[in-house]
Design an enzyme around this catalytic site. Structure first.
Site, short mmCIF file in Angstrom:
data_model
loop_
_atom_site.label_atom_id
_atom_site.label_comp_id
_atom_site.label_asym_id
_atom_site.label_seq_id
_atom_site.Cartn_x
_atom_site.Cartn_y
_atom_site.Cartn_z
CG ASP A 21 -37.69 -3.80 54.87
OD1 ASP A 21 -36.64 -2.93 54.16
OD2 ASP A 21 -37.59 -5.07 54.90
CD GLU A 40 -31.06 -5.46 54.30
OE1 GLU A 40 -31.50 -6.49 53.92
OE2 GLU A 40 -31.52 -4.86 55.22
#
Ligand code: GLC
Length: 602
Positions: free
Chosen positions: A307, A498
């Site tokens: 990521d 997020e």
């Protein structure tokens, strides 16, 4: 899993591998973000990929400028010594959502309520066509997260809290992104994410944000949230996202692994590692789960991408973080800023014997296999004629269908729904009733999303007025005085993505309550429509509402919500998450004490 390539393809890859230098191999394992790549470096370093993070758009954001931006990187890769085609990655997580003008589909939490695999296949196909229109052949989707504590800001990226629902819908989306075959020039490589159990972290376990470092955190600066960042932190931001998961291995395998197995069996050739940890060990450093389980036991033949700055989180020492994550099984590193530092670090690690040449060859073989499977070597560019498909009527019709099928009717008393003529004018109140940006939520044009006409679409109000041109009167803040038989109030969570969306409490805001207080006394019957990335605790307010609809984040085609409110389409949505009855329920995890349950819907 069988090798996805035939004998000819495997020989092609081995031959190419044998001709590559160590530097070129490491270049293929490197993925910087598009604003950080210096002109000429794609060719000079033989970079394997470039990405757009959330909101990583060209200056003027149109499908055409997007295509020009991506094409330039691919063309430059053709100038490298071996002309290995670059693959461009972007988060097309609910349509090609960074691009203004693209069709925006409902976020996964709404799609989970449809239980409609055929719809997901069609959404995947439409998304693939719009991504390919801009020469993007890799989307960082589907998230196969199975949210446990829905205070998590990424809950809306999960289809459901039911593993079976997630597995079925993710497999269908992968099939849609693939189309007839991976080497079809309109296929898009999915990235099944975030491996593994990203959605089972514990509240308070995240170490993502260090308040002392906020000024130097380039990634969080990109979020440029409207509110003061410290205020958001005080409301719970970054408390659970990227935290630690403590479940035992049997739970990990029973609850969180099945969607990966199914996506791999459907041919997925990329998995994204999770920022989170399992029992205290970062997933990016987890050799057992990345290599022994995913690549060994499940036979995954594709490649694992880190990521965004996920590798750097493994160890404060950059070089050590590189060694540990590559040896654990990460094949491509989303670096995204310090790509030359990464390349130098990994090269030194190989020369020092800390990372074997076999591990490098394995990583590069996996990357090249995916590129070959997509047909990039023969056809690095897509057909520009696809540009006419971006935001086309056919795709918007699918998004409208999806928005309608996502809505869940949770209360309807006194026959207040469907909305129809015969009871005088109907009041519609709430900014969210006439706001495409609030319908779409995070991951829309910008990373965090934002209110306003951010991209072409149809608001809920416009949908209602199209169905019954003379019936609805709009009063955004509900401050008028006229009485109505029926009123509709549309409430929306602020947009977020997020950990910025982690919240200590899930409830209506003071503004929501004030709007309801203004409108309630003016209407004999009241319908409340909630646009949100997760269930909010509404128990104490529900008795004052005659009808209640969970519309989640329906995307650009709000007319789909109007369709079910006016019964142009029936309500068919069924909850894919439990609905908490109290703030205390949130802390107890799913399936305990609920206002509504998975499967509910009138
Ligand atoms: C983000 C997310 C991931 C996304 C990636 C690229 O931080 O965790 O889901 O695909 O970076 O934008």
């Amino acid at each position: 899993m069988l090798n996805p390539l035939d004998q000819e393809g495997q020989q092609f890859i081995e031959n190419l591998l044998s001709r590559m230098t160590l530097a070129e191999k490491i270049g293929q394992m490197t993925q910087p973000e598009k604003n950080s790549v210096k002109p000429g470096d794609v060719a000079r370093l033989s970079l394997g990929s470039v990405l757009s993070g959330g909101g990583g758009n060209p200056e003027s954001n149109t499908p055409q400028t997007w295509r020009a931006m991506v094409t330039a990187f691919i063309e430059e890769s053709q100038q490298s010594r071996l002309s290995i085609p670059l693959i461009y990655g972007s988060d097309a997580v609910h349509g090609h959502n960074n691009v203004v003008g693209a069709t925006i589909f409902p976020h996964n939490i709404g799609l989970g309520c449809t239980r409609d695999t055929d719809l997901l296949r069609r959404i995947g196909r439409a998304t693939a066509l719009e991504a390919c229109a801009t020469n993007v052949r890799w989307s960082f989707a589907p998230a196969v997260s199975i949210p446990q504590d829905i205070r998590w800001g990424r809950s809306f990226e999960g289809y459901s809290q039911d593993t079976r629902v997630v597995t079925e819908l993710a497999e269908a989306l992968v099939e849609g992104l693939k189309g007839e075959a991976w080497n079809n020039p309109t296929s898009v490589l999915p990235s099944v994410k975030h491996y593994i159990a990203d959605a089972a972290t514990l509240w308070g376990s995240s170490q993502r944000v260090n308040r002392a470092e906020l000024e130097r955190d380039r990634t969080l600066a990109i979020a440029n949230m409207g509110e003061d960042f410290v205020t958001l932190l005080d409301r719970g931001a970054w408390q659970i996202d990227q935290g630690d998961t403590e479940v035992d291995e049997q739970t990990l395998r029973d609850v969180h692994l099945p969607p990966y197995r199914a996506a791999i069996e459907a041919g997925a050739l990329n998995v994204m590692a999770s920022y989170s940890s399992w029992q205290g060990l970062k997933m990016h450093a987890h050799r057992y789960l990345l290599t022994d389980v995913l690549k060994g036991e499940l036979g995954f033949q594709g490649f694992i991408v880190s990521d965004w700055e996920g590798v750097q989180q493994v160890d404060p020492d950059f070089d050590q973080a590189v060694v540990v994550s590559i040896n654990a099984g990460v094949d491509m590193v989303m670096v995204p800023f310090e790509y030359e530092r990464f390349i130098a670090s990994l090269k030194k690690a190989v020369e020092d014997g800390q990372v074997s040449r076999e591990r490098i060859d394995d990583a590069v073989r996996r990357i090249l296999t995916a590129k070959y499977a997509l047909g990039l070597f023969g056809q690095p560019h897509t057909d520009p004629a696809l540009l006419e498909r971006v935001g086309c009527a056919g795709h918007r019709a699918v998004a409208r269908e999806a928005a309608a099928k996502s809505c869940v009717l949770l209360k309807n008393e006194g026959g207040v729904l469907p909305l129809k003529p015969g009871r005088g004018k109907i009041l519609v109140a709430g900014q969210a009733g006439n706001d495409v940006g609030m319908q779409c939520g995070g991951w829309t044009v910008t990373w965090m999303g934002s209110p306003g006409p951010v991209t072409p679409g149809t608001t809920i109000l416009a949908g209602l007025q199209h169905l019954h041109p003379e019936l609805f009167e709009y009063d955004a803040d509900g401050s008028g005085s006229d009485p109505y038989e029926v009123g509709v109030v549309v409430l929306a969570e602020e947009t977020y993505a997020e950990g910025m969306g982690d919240r200590t409490e899930l409830k209506l805001t003071d503004e929501h309550l004030a709007l309801l207080e203004r409108v309630r006394p003016r209407c004999r019957q009241l319908v409340v429509v909630l646009l949100s990335g997760r269930p909010l605790v509404v128990t104490e307010h529900l008795p004052q509402w005659d009808a209640f609809v969970a519309a989640w984040l329906p995307g650009s085609e709000g007319n789909g919500v109007a369709d079910v409110l006016c019964s142009t389409q029936p309500f068919t949505g069924r909850l894919s998450f439990d609905w908490p009855g109290s703030q205390a329920d949130l802390r107890r995890g799913p399936h305990t004490g609920r206002l509504f349950h998975i499967g509910d819907g009138l």
